[in-house]
Design a protein around this motif. Structure first.
Motif, PDB file in Angstrom:
ATOM      1  N   PHE A  70       0.824  -1.207   0.000  1.00 43.52           N
ATOM      2  CA  PHE A  70       0.000   0.000   0.000  1.00 43.52           C
ATOM      3  C   PHE A  70       0.860   1.260   0.000  1.00 43.52           C
ATOM      4  N   ALA A  71       1.833   1.320   0.882  1.00 46.25           N
ATOM      5  CA  ALA A  71       2.679   2.518   0.983  1.00 46.25           C
ATOM      6  C   ALA A  71       3.458   2.765  -0.305  1.00 46.25           C
ATOM      7  N   SER A  72       4.011   1.716  -0.879  1.00 49.22           N
ATOM      8  CA  SER A  72       4.814   1.916  -2.091  1.00 49.22           C
ATOM      9  C   SER A  72       3.946   2.221  -3.304  1.00 49.22           C
ATOM     10  N   ILE A  73       2.801   1.577  -3.426  1.00 57.38           N
ATOM     11  CA  ILE A  73       1.925   1.841  -4.571  1.00 57.38           C
ATOM     12  C   ILE A  73       1.290   3.229  -4.445  1.00 57.38           C
ATOM     13  N   ALA A  74       0.930   3.635  -3.228  1.00 56.26           N
ATOM     14  CA  ALA A  74       0.357   4.970  -3.033  1.00 56.26           C
ATOM     15  C   ALA A  74       1.381   6.061  -3.338  1.00 56.26           C
ATOM     16  N   SER A  75       2.651   5.787  -3.055  1.00 54.59           N
ATOM     17  CA  SER A  75       3.703   6.788  -3.271  1.00 54.59           C
ATOM     18  C   SER A  75       4.238   6.819  -4.700  1.00 54.59           C
ATOM     19  N   TYR A  76       4.462   5.640  -5.278  1.00 49.88           N
ATOM     20  CA  TYR A  76       5.155   5.551  -6.568  1.00 49.88           C
ATOM     21  C   TYR A  76       4.351   4.875  -7.665  1.00 49.88           C
ATOM     22  N   SER A  77       3.152   4.423  -7.355  1.00 50.90           N
ATOM     23  CA  SER A  77       2.323   3.665  -8.290  1.00 50.90           C
ATOM     24  C   SER A  77       3.020   2.369  -8.718  1.00 50.90           C
ATOM     25  N   ALA A  78       3.901   1.885  -7.852  1.00 57.12           N
ATOM     26  CA  ALA A  78       4.623   0.630  -8.096  1.00 57.12           C
ATOM     27  C   ALA A  78       5.274   0.189  -6.794  1.00 57.12           C
ATOM     28  N   THR A  79       5.423  -1.117  -6.631  1.00 54.47           N
ATOM     29  CA  THR A  79       6.180  -1.633  -5.495  1.00 54.47           C
ATOM     30  C   THR A  79       7.664  -1.533  -5.842  1.00 54.47           C
ATOM     31  N   THR A  95      -3.771   7.914 -15.291  1.00 53.59           N
ATOM     32  CA  THR A  95      -3.089   8.595 -14.192  1.00 53.59           C
ATOM     33  C   THR A  95      -2.482   7.588 -13.223  1.00 53.59           C
ATOM     34  N   TYR A  96      -1.558   8.096 -12.397  1.00 56.29           N
ATOM     35  CA  TYR A  96      -0.975   7.277 -11.345  1.00 56.29           C
ATOM     36  C   TYR A  96      -2.028   6.978 -10.288  1.00 56.29           C
ATOM     37  N   PHE A  97      -1.743   6.006  -9.458  1.00 53.93           N
ATOM     38  CA  PHE A  97      -2.681   5.633  -8.400  1.00 53.93           C
ATOM     39  C   PHE A  97      -2.758   6.726  -7.343  1.00 53.93           C
ATOM     40  N   ASP A  98      -3.966   6.955  -6.866  1.00 50.37           N
ATOM     41  CA  ASP A  98      -4.153   7.790  -5.691  1.00 50.37           C
ATOM     42  C   ASP A  98      -4.220   6.859  -4.477  1.00 50.37           C
ATOM     43  N   THR A  99      -4.405   7.413  -3.297  1.00 53.30           N
ATOM     44  CA  THR A  99      -4.396   6.617  -2.075  1.00 53.30           C
ATOM     45  C   THR A  99      -5.519   5.580  -2.058  1.00 53.30           C
ATOM     46  N   LEU A 100      -6.714   5.980  -2.466  1.00 53.83           N
ATOM     47  CA  LEU A 100      -7.841   5.045  -2.457  1.00 53.83           C
ATOM     48  C   LEU A 100      -7.611   3.896  -3.431  1.00 53.83           C
ATOM     49  N   THR A 101      -7.159   4.196  -4.630  1.00 53.70           N
ATOM     50  CA  THR A 101      -6.901   3.142  -5.616  1.00 53.70           C
ATOM     51  C   THR A 101      -5.795   2.216  -5.124  1.00 53.70           C
ATOM     52  N   ALA A 102      -4.760   2.775  -4.513  1.00 56.41           N
ATOM     53  CA  ALA A 102      -3.671   1.950  -3.968  1.00 56.41           C
ATOM     54  C   ALA A 102      -4.194   1.028  -2.868  1.00 56.41           C
ATOM     55  N   PHE A 103      -5.058   1.562  -2.005  1.00 56.41           N
ATOM     56  CA  PHE A 103      -5.639   0.755  -0.936  1.00 56.41           C
ATOM     57  C   PHE A 103      -6.479  -0.382  -1.510  1.00 56.41           C
ATOM     58  N   LEU A 104      -7.369  -0.057  -2.439  1.00 54.82           N
ATOM     59  CA  LEU A 104      -8.246  -1.070  -3.034  1.00 54.82           C
ATOM     60  C   LEU A 104      -7.452  -2.112  -3.823  1.00 54.82           C
ATOM     61  N   HIS A 105      -6.450  -1.666  -4.560  1.00 55.15           N
ATOM     62  CA  HIS A 105      -5.620  -2.585  -5.340  1.00 55.15           C
ATOM     63  C   HIS A 105      -4.899  -3.560  -4.412  1.00 55.15           C
ATOM     64  N   THR A 106      -4.323  -3.038  -3.337  1.00 55.50           N
ATOM     65  CA  THR A 106      -3.606  -3.884  -2.383  1.00 55.50           C
ATOM     66  C   THR A 106      -4.558  -4.839  -1.687  1.00 55.50           C
ATOM     67  N   PHE A 107      -5.708  -4.326  -1.256  1.00 51.22           N
ATOM     68  CA  PHE A 107      -6.689  -5.174  -0.572  1.00 51.22           C
ATOM     69  C   PHE A 107      -7.169  -6.300  -1.484  1.00 51.22           C
ATOM     70  N   LEU A 108      -7.556  -5.959  -2.725  1.00 52.19           N
ATOM     71  CA  LEU A 108      -8.047  -6.993  -3.649  1.00 52.19           C
ATOM     72  C   LEU A 108      -6.953  -7.990  -4.015  1.00 52.19           C
ATOM     73  N   TYR A 109      -5.728  -7.499  -4.212  1.00 53.79           N
ATOM     74  CA  TYR A 109      -4.611  -8.408  -4.507  1.00 53.79           C
ATOM     75  C   TYR A 109      -4.457  -9.426  -3.380  1.00 53.79           C
ATOM     76  N   LEU A 110      -4.412  -8.951  -2.136  1.00 54.10           N
ATOM     77  CA  LEU A 110      -4.222  -9.869  -1.010  1.00 54.10           C
ATOM     78  C   LEU A 110      -5.439 -10.770  -0.810  1.00 54.10           C
ATOM     79  N   PHE A 111      -6.633 -10.234  -1.007  1.00 55.89           N
ATOM     80  CA  PHE A 111      -7.844 -11.044  -0.874  1.00 55.89           C
ATOM     81  C   PHE A 111      -7.860 -12.168  -1.913  1.00 55.89           C
TER      82      PHE A 111
END
Length: 151
Positions: A70-79, A95-111
């Motif tokens: 989450f932190a890396s994707i929210a900051s750089y749009s990449a791990t 566009t690059y990921f915003d905080t919400l998109t980074a959160f949702l992307h990380t949550f769905l990936y892990l789920f």
């Protein structure tokens, strides 16, 4: 001039395949790098739990993985692994990921990673889809692009 798909404001994989070339393989390499980094970070947390964390190491690993991604994707749009192999995540509008998109992307990936069948479907989609998208990417309308190609 680069063209876009009418639905996506990202490069069209048929007219600009260089944006998606080898993305599935690069995502695999990035995943290996990130898994190793999360493992090392999780092991570094153990002494701070007086090693009681060994009994619930899976939860520590999950929490560290979530925060790392989450932190890396929210900051750089990449791990960090994605940055190493020169790919980055973009939203449907390019566009690059915003905080919400980074959160949702990380949550769905892990789920999706916790359910074996969904994980296999996601990996299969990355291999066969023109944009190299996993199930979590399709759900959010995101894609990974080669960073060496400026979009």
């Amino acid at each position: 001039m680069m063209t876009s798909d009418p639905h996506w404001q990202l490069p069209d994989p048929e007219t600009a395949p260089e944006y998606y070339q080898d993305v599935a393989f690069k995502r695999f390499v990035a995943w290996i790098v990130d898994i190793f980094a999360v493992l090392v970070l999780s092991l570094l947390v153990l002494p701070f739990t007086a090693f009681v964390g060994l009994f619930f190491f899976g939860l520590i690993y999950l929490a560290v993985s979530f925060l790392y991604r989450f932190a890396s994707i929210a900051s750089y749009s990449a791990t960090p692994g994605m940055r190493l192999v020169s790919i980055e995540l973009r939203r449907t509008d390019g566009t690059y990921f915003d905080t919400l998109t980074a959160f949702l992307h990380t949550f769905l990936y892990l789920f999706f990673s916790t359910i074996f069948v969904l994980q296999i479907v996601s990996v299969g989609l990355m291999v066969i889809s023109p944009r190299g998208q996993g199930l979590h990417d399709l759900a959010l309308g995101t894609a990974a692009l080669n960073k060496s190609r400026q979009y």
